[in-house]
Design a protein around this motif. Structure first.
Motif, PDB file in Angstrom:
ATOM      1  N   LYS A 292     -31.969 -13.851  23.648  1.00 58.32           N
ATOM      2  CA  LYS A 292     -32.075 -13.381  25.019  1.00 58.32           C
ATOM      3  C   LYS A 292     -33.563 -13.344  25.375  1.00 58.32           C
ATOM      4  CE  LYS A 292     -29.168 -10.285  26.409  1.00 58.32           C
ATOM      5  NZ  LYS A 292     -28.475  -8.992  26.680  1.00 58.32           N
TER       6      LYS A 292
ATOM      7  N   GLN B  91     -35.482  -6.093  20.715  1.00 57.15           N
ATOM      8  CA  GLN B  91     -36.122  -6.428  21.993  1.00 57.15           C
ATOM      9  C   GLN B  91     -37.592  -6.028  21.972  1.00 57.15           C
ATOM     10  OE1 GLN B  91     -35.601  -4.345  26.032  1.00 57.15           O
ATOM     11  NE2 GLN B  91     -34.152  -6.057  26.166  1.00 57.15           N
TER      12      GLN B  91
ATOM     13  N   ARG C 199     -38.228 -10.779  24.301  1.00 55.68           N
ATOM     14  CA  ARG C 199     -37.358 -11.509  23.382  1.00 55.68           C
ATOM     15  C   ARG C 199     -36.503 -10.575  22.546  1.00 55.68           C
ATOM     16  NH1 ARG C 199     -39.982 -13.842  17.994  1.00 55.68           N
ATOM     17  NH2 ARG C 199     -40.167 -11.577  17.830  1.00 55.68           N
ATOM     18  N   GLU C 200     -35.247 -10.999  22.350  1.00 57.56           N
ATOM     19  CA  GLU C 200     -34.398 -10.383  21.338  1.00 57.56           C
ATOM     20  C   GLU C 200     -33.410 -11.435  20.848  1.00 57.56           C
ATOM     21  OE1 GLU C 200     -31.449  -7.456  22.688  1.00 57.56           O
ATOM     22  OE2 GLU C 200     -32.228  -7.785  24.729  1.00 57.56           O
TER      23      GLU C 200
END
Length: 265
Positions: free
Chosen positions: A43, A24, A65-66
């Motif tokens: 995600k 993340q 973002r991950e």
């Protein structure tokens, strides 16, 4: 799409291992991801997106973002991290599903080959390829949002490019009356249907004139024109130069490229 400039942070085509994951992080660059094979879970700002083969995700700068792969699925992806001097338009769908990646795969191969070289102009070549990728992606995405009647008319025009097309033909294929189908096409595209047809014919002619040993008259005929004078007039109106000048300039640029490659190969 407005003119904009990109600079690359990183690019890779990757076969992801079981341990692959993206921690993340709030990214300060854009991330464009194509899924070539398998499945991944992304995600973005807390929203989960499952990506599968032939799907594309554009993650804008500033996003949290991950990502990770699924244990039971292999994963191969092409990813571009890049900066742009202005925000990119959002795609109509958060995840874009393409019919295939056939158009993109040769561009990816060429891009990755030049990305890994240190030759002069290699980054410029990568940028030119990336603009092609973006242009095709946005054109495809916007076409998916098109009025279905206009899409039917465009498909008919593109598949009957060298034939004589009338508004009656387009009204028949779209199931509309002649007056309404013409008005709808102009409203949705900004040009008349017949103008769109002529633009595509001239585009085909430019491709033909880029080939060696083809005459202007042959390019005109293969593009659907019987009147060479009208073809030359329309070509200059759309392209800004006559067919002969276009052909001469293209031949000169090809010669320069060949000389450069022979001197720097």
């Amino acid at each position: 799409m407005q003119d904009f400039n990109v600079t690359f942070r990183y690019a890779i085509q990757r076969e992801c291992t079981l341990e692959w994951r993206v921690k993340q992080d709030r990214i300060n660059y854009n991330n464009l991801v194509f899924i070539l094979k398998g499945k991944a879970l992304y995600k973005i700002d807390g929203n989960e997106q499952i990506l599968t083969e032939n799907q594309v995700l554009l993650i804008p700068a500033g996003s949290l973002r991950e990502a990770e792969r699924f244990v039971e699925e292999s994963l191969t992806l092409q990813s571009f991290d890049f900066f742009s001097d202005q925000p990119l338009p959002a795609l109509p769908q958060s995840v874009l599903t393409l019919d295939s990646l056939d158009f993109y795969l040769p561009l990816f191969q060429d891009f990755n080959r030049h990305w890994l070289t240190e030759k002069p102009l290699s980054r410029l070549h990568c940028k030119a390829l990336f603009y092609q990728i973006l242009d095709e992606l946005y054109q495809t995405a916007w076409a998916m949002q098109e009025n279905p009647h206009v899409r039917q008319m465009k498909t008919y025009i593109e598949s009957h490019l060298t034939q004589n097309i009338t508004m009656e033909d387009l009204a028949w294929v779209s199931g509309l009356n002649v007056v309404y189908c013409g008005a709808l096409f102009k409203q949705e595209t900004g040009v008349t249907a017949l103008r769109y047809w002529r633009i595509l014919q001239i585009r085909k002619a430019t491709q033909l004139l880029s080939e060696p040993d083809i005459s202007v008259s042959e390019a005109a005929w293969q593009s659907g024109f019987d009147d060479l004078f009208y073809f030359s007039k329309l070509f200059k109106e759309i392209q800004g130069v006559s067919p002969k000048v276009y052909q001469r300039r293209h031949a000169g640029s090809v010669k320069l490229k060949e000389n450069y490659q022979s001197n720097h190969g």
